[in-house]
Scaffold this motif. Sequence first.
Motif, mmCIF file in Angstrom:
data_model
loop_
_atom_site.group_PDB
_atom_site.id
_atom_site.type_symbol
_atom_site.label_atom_id
_atom_site.label_comp_id
_atom_site.label_asym_id
_atom_site.label_seq_id
_atom_site.Cartn_x
_atom_site.Cartn_y
_atom_site.Cartn_z
ATOM 1 N N GLN A 176 -6.214 6.066 -11.747
ATOM 2 C CA GLN A 176 -4.905 6.546 -12.173
ATOM 3 C C GLN A 176 -4.824 8.065 -12.109
ATOM 4 N N ARG A 177 -5.871 8.745 -12.535
ATOM 5 C CA ARG A 177 -5.885 10.207 -12.496
ATOM 6 C C ARG A 177 -5.827 10.699 -11.040
ATOM 7 N N ASP A 178 -6.435 9.943 -10.124
ATOM 8 C CA ASP A 178 -6.402 10.308 -8.702
ATOM 9 C C ASP A 178 -5.036 10.075 -8.070
ATOM 10 N N GLY A 179 -4.162 9.354 -8.773
ATOM 11 C CA GLY A 179 -2.877 9.012 -8.183
ATOM 12 C C GLY A 179 -2.966 7.866 -7.204
ATOM 13 N N LEU A 180 -4.079 7.124 -7.225
ATOM 14 C CA LEU A 180 -4.271 6.036 -6.275
ATOM 15 C C LEU A 180 -3.833 4.688 -6.836
ATOM 16 N N ARG A 208 -11.253 2.460 -28.442
ATOM 17 C CA ARG A 208 -12.472 3.170 -28.833
ATOM 18 C C ARG A 208 -12.590 4.503 -28.095
ATOM 19 N N LEU A 209 -12.199 4.485 -26.823
ATOM 20 C CA LEU A 209 -12.319 5.692 -26.011
ATOM 21 C C LEU A 209 -11.229 6.707 -26.325
ATOM 22 N N ARG A 210 -10.090 6.233 -26.809
ATOM 23 C CA ARG A 210 -8.945 7.112 -27.035
ATOM 24 C C ARG A 210 -9.292 8.292 -27.953
ATOM 25 N N ALA A 211 -10.116 8.013 -28.956
ATOM 26 C CA ALA A 211 -10.454 9.057 -29.920
ATOM 27 C C ALA A 211 -11.337 10.142 -29.318
ATOM 28 N N HIS A 212 -11.954 9.866 -28.172
ATOM 29 C CA HIS A 212 -12.902 10.824 -27.593
ATOM 30 C C HIS A 212 -12.348 11.554 -26.378
ATOM 31 N N GLN A 218 -4.231 10.709 -22.339
ATOM 32 C CA GLN A 218 -3.497 9.661 -23.054
ATOM 33 C C GLN A 218 -2.519 8.897 -22.158
ATOM 34 N N PRO A 219 -1.787 9.559 -21.220
ATOM 35 C CA PRO A 219 -0.879 8.790 -20.354
ATOM 36 C C PRO A 219 -1.608 7.719 -19.538
ATOM 37 N N GLU A 220 -2.812 8.043 -19.049
ATOM 38 C CA GLU A 220 -3.566 7.039 -18.299
ATOM 39 C C GLU A 220 -3.974 5.876 -19.200
ATOM 40 N N LEU A 221 -4.371 6.183 -20.421
ATOM 41 C CA LEU A 221 -4.732 5.114 -21.355
ATOM 42 C C LEU A 221 -3.532 4.236 -21.673
#
Length: 571
Positions: A176-180, A208-212, A218-221
């Motif tokens: 998602q971060r890559d835009g792919l 669980r990962l959101r806090a770290h 956050q948009p990708e999550l």
Amino acid sequence: MSHLRYEPRPPLAETEGPLRERMLARALARWVLSHGGSARLAEMAGRAAVAELAGDTALAPLADDAREALRSEFLVGDGNQPTPFVLDAQGRFYLWRNHRDEGDVAAAVRARRTAVVPSGLDEATLAALFPGGDPARDGEQRQAVRAVGGRRLFVLTGGPGTGKTTTVLRMLLRLQRDGLAGQGVAVAAPTGKAAQRLVQSLRQEAERLRAHLPPDWQPELDSLPTADALTVHRLLAYSPTRNAYTRGPDSPIEAGVVVVDEASMLDLAQLRALLRALRPEAALVLVGDADQLNPVGAGSVLMDLVAVLEAQGAPELVRLRHSFRADTRLVPVNEAVRAGDGAALATALAAAGERAALHAVEAPAALAREVRRWTDTLAEAGPPAPLAASGSATPALRALAARQLLCALRDGPFGADAMNAAIERQLRQRWNVPADQTWFAGRMVMVTRNDYGARLFNGDVGLCLAGDDGTLQVWFESAEGGARGFAPGALPAHEPAWAITVHKSQGSEYGHVAVLLPPDPEHRILSRQLLYTALSRAKHAVEIWAPRASLEAALSRPLQRAGGLVEKLRA
């Protein structure tokens, strides 16, 4: 060319086993003879259809004289043009559709492997996705996140507890971060139960990962597909009335990234349909344990893919090996079975102490003793307490995964049906349930047919609980979290679930597992993959109920399906 319309399919399940095979072979043989084929071709066609029921996509290479005789048959071709049957250059005899499916899958895999768009990943991004991680333990997971970028096909395999779902989550965030991710992300599994477990695991790991993660992640999550549990049938928009998938080249899946978990359950025809339904620019990620049981349908596509990619050292494949489970004493047990090493298994069982046991069960009397002991443990706590109006059924549902009896067989005195009857009979006696009362608090059932309206799927496990007013409902965990209750009469087809087949257990994990093998060491159900699949469901403890001869037979029998996909993939 009217003869090309015939595609033999197995008859309905009311004719099982050898009788079903004989009926199918006779039906196809009659079809061949009625269309001008020889008696030799009729026999070969029947054998190919029966072999398909056993999972083979072709008959093993034929002798030279048989090849020469079949090449003169006008119903048999070399695969370059559609014919009802194919005899390939290596002498393998196919039903047309299996030869076509192998060729289409191999061609699609080749095209996807070569369509790589370079996509780098900086170490800062990788470190953000693995906060507080240790490269010595999660190095293979990091490798997968690095390697997936820009690929149109990626395979992630690994045993139980190696963090496949954890890795998938980070792979999706990276894509998602890559835009792919294109038009979105779709995640699915072959069964409703496996799909629901995948979505739940992704949701839990994302929270669980959101806090770290830094705020800019956050948009990708938030965009992760954690709301709907899709089966592969739903992903491909299967139409029961047409017995066909709606999704295909003319109506592709509307997602830029497609993840299929428990891919060892995919058969050859399903993988072909999935590959045809993807957009050319979409990324397909196949996830699963390649050492588990092959699918019910024909082929062993994940095993074949992994074998070829691993032999080539292909970057499209990452195998996870490190177990993240707190108690690793069962890891050597699983590894010994995976390798088919009986001496190593004996050593691993002894080293596991109270976590593992082998019980010699050779006769019905010995089996009855084990079932009584197992049922006594289930019955000790008594039936579940009534569910208060404001209470949640979720804790009771999750407690069901504490213990599970897995059977190699469904039918017969050593099968799941007989075990369910024995366990339920003893529980009724221990809990003083009237004999004429079908439903009672504590009754455990498994759905056996998808009901999309009720959002209940084949393999979903439910628990009957009483309300504080005495009303009985059957509760199921919801993919959205929490639990949903149904009146017993509103359930789709179901059966008791105290004991289930090993096939039904795929995609699940249990605290304590008992595995029941049949007493006949020659039984064709016994295989290394079956035993590995069963034992690897356990997180904390295992028991094997089997004669030593049956256990040795399973260890010594790696399941190899006949077909030509490996050769086509290598080409």
